[in-house]
Design a protein around this motif. Structure first.
Motif, PDB file in Angstrom:
ATOM      1  N   ALA A   1       0.830  -1.205   0.000  1.00 53.69           N
ATOM      2  CA  ALA A   1       0.000   0.000   0.000  1.00 53.69           C
ATOM      3  C   ALA A   1       0.865   1.255   0.000  1.00 53.69           C
ATOM      4  O   ALA A   1       0.524   2.263  -0.645  1.00 53.69           O
ATOM      5  N   ARG A   2       1.997   1.208   0.695  1.00 58.70           N
ATOM      6  CA  ARG A   2       2.904   2.355   0.717  1.00 58.70           C
ATOM      7  C   ARG A   2       3.504   2.611  -0.660  1.00 58.70           C
ATOM      8  O   ARG A   2       3.631   3.768  -1.096  1.00 58.70           O
ATOM      9  N   GLN A   3       3.867   1.557  -1.374  1.00 64.09           N
ATOM     10  CA  GLN A   3       4.405   1.733  -2.725  1.00 64.09           C
ATOM     11  C   GLN A   3       3.345   2.344  -3.642  1.00 64.09           C
ATOM     12  O   GLN A   3       3.650   3.186  -4.499  1.00 64.09           O
ATOM     13  N   ALA A   4       2.083   1.929  -3.449  1.00 65.87           N
ATOM     14  CA  ALA A   4       0.992   2.518  -4.234  1.00 65.87           C
ATOM     15  C   ALA A   4       0.858   4.001  -3.927  1.00 65.87           C
ATOM     16  O   ALA A   4       0.628   4.822  -4.836  1.00 65.87           O
ATOM     17  N   ASP A   5       1.000   4.381  -2.640  1.00 69.00           N
ATOM     18  CA  ASP A   5       0.928   5.797  -2.270  1.00 69.00           C
ATOM     19  C   ASP A   5       2.059   6.592  -2.924  1.00 69.00           C
ATOM     20  O   ASP A   5       1.855   7.725  -3.392  1.00 69.00           O
ATOM     21  N   LEU A   6       3.251   6.010  -2.959  1.00 65.29           N
ATOM     22  CA  LEU A   6       4.383   6.699  -3.587  1.00 65.29           C
ATOM     23  C   LEU A   6       4.130   6.907  -5.083  1.00 65.29           C
ATOM     24  O   LEU A   6       4.452   7.973  -5.635  1.00 65.29           O
TER      25      LEU A   6
END
Length: 319
Positions: free
Chosen positions: A139-144
């Motif tokens: 999910a963090r990679q998607a946010d980035l």
């Protein structure tokens, strides 16, 4: 620094004071010192050094030591000065607990404990905590990637907008594009290593005697999420390349306009310079030198040649 967590309802909570790490289901080690390393190794888990974690061979990053699954991935995070870079993170997964070892601060490790109750994997066992943490990382990679998309939208409006951009503004836009290109490269590395980790974990999970039948399904769902992000990443990389080319093109056009202006100005002075050069020659037989108005005639010829050149350039559309 060492942080230890235990289940708290559907989520996770830090271990109360006075409890040793043996009571924890998840132990998170951030740049551990010798004492913290010894506490975890007393539980029968070998804590790798940073040099071990930085080994690039897959056999070193993904292997088993008895019942312990050792899995290392590269994740983007920030250092003490707030600069973003990629560094290894190792997951040590045993039937009793999960131990994570890291030497930088990826955001998911700071937020997962407070949001574990919302994880689709749950947090009742070490393997479910592991998958929940992986879900938080994805999910963090998607946010980035979403943040990169917003930056590219802003840069595109600046570069392609109707208002003219000065060179300094275009250079700042080019810097922003380059930073986003570096960020997408870090995200790609993270997704690649996590995909390798999950594929290996799925194989290992299939050989476990008392495996949870939902674990393989959850891991495969996360693999599909990674594949979807990789497709979106390819799209963003194409936007980064297009924005880079467009920004460089705008800078070249602006610089070409300056060069063209300088060339035209230099051309305006060529005829007057020619006239001045002719009458600056020191020949003995130059009848015009004896004329009383020769100086003013030469000045008039210079001005007339410059004006004539300017009118001709204007008619050609070069000015």
């Amino acid at each position: 620094m060492i942080a230890a967590y235990q289940p708290d309802g559907a989520g996770l909570a830090p271990l109360p004071e006075g409890h040793g790490p043996e009571a924890a289901l998840w132990i998170d080690l951030l740049s551990p010192d010798a004492q913290e390393t010894a506490l975890v190794e007393a539980l029968g888990i070998d804590v790798p050094t940073l040099e071990d974690m930085e080994e690039i061979e897959i056999s070193n990053r993904l292997h088993r030591e008895g019942d312990c699954q050792v899995m290392t991935v590269m994740l983007p995070g920030r250092d003490d000065e707030g600069r973003q870079f990629s560094a290894p993170v190792t997951f040590l997964l045993t039937p009793e607990r999960l131990v994570t070892v890291r030497h930088h601060s990826p955001r998911p490790f700071e937020t997962f404990a407070t949001r574990a109750e919302r994880s689709s994997a749950g947090s009742g066992t070490p393997v479910r905590i592991f998958l929940g943490l992986v879900e938080e990382i994805i999910a963090r990679q998607a946010d980035l990637l979403e943040a990169t998309g917003r930056v590219l939208d802003r840069v595109a409006s600046e570069v392609y907008g109707e208002e003219a951009n000065d060179v300094e503004g275009l250079r700042l836009a080019l810097r922003d594009i380059g930073q986003q290109g570096e960020l997408t490269a870090k995200v790609r590395l993270a997704l690649f290593t996590m995909e390798r980790m999950l594929s290996t974990f799925i194989v290992w999970n299939g050989t476990m005697k008392h495996r949870d039948p939902q674990i393989g399904t959850l891991a495969k769902a996360q693999m599909r999420d990674i594949n979807a992000l990789e497709v979106h990443l390819d799209f963003l990389n194409s936007r980064v390349a297009l924005a880079t080319d467009a920004t460089l093109g705008m800078i070249n056009l602006d610089e070409n306009a300056v060069v063209r202006t300088l060339s035209v100005v230099a051309a305006l002075f060529l005829p007057p310079t020619l006239i001045a050069s002719i009458y600056g020659m020191n020949f003995a037989n130059m009848p015009e030198l004896n004329e009383p108005y020769a100086y003013y005639i030469a000045l008039g010829a210079m001005v007339a040649s410059a004006v004539g050149t300017w009118v001709w350039f204007k008619a050609k559309g070069w000015l």
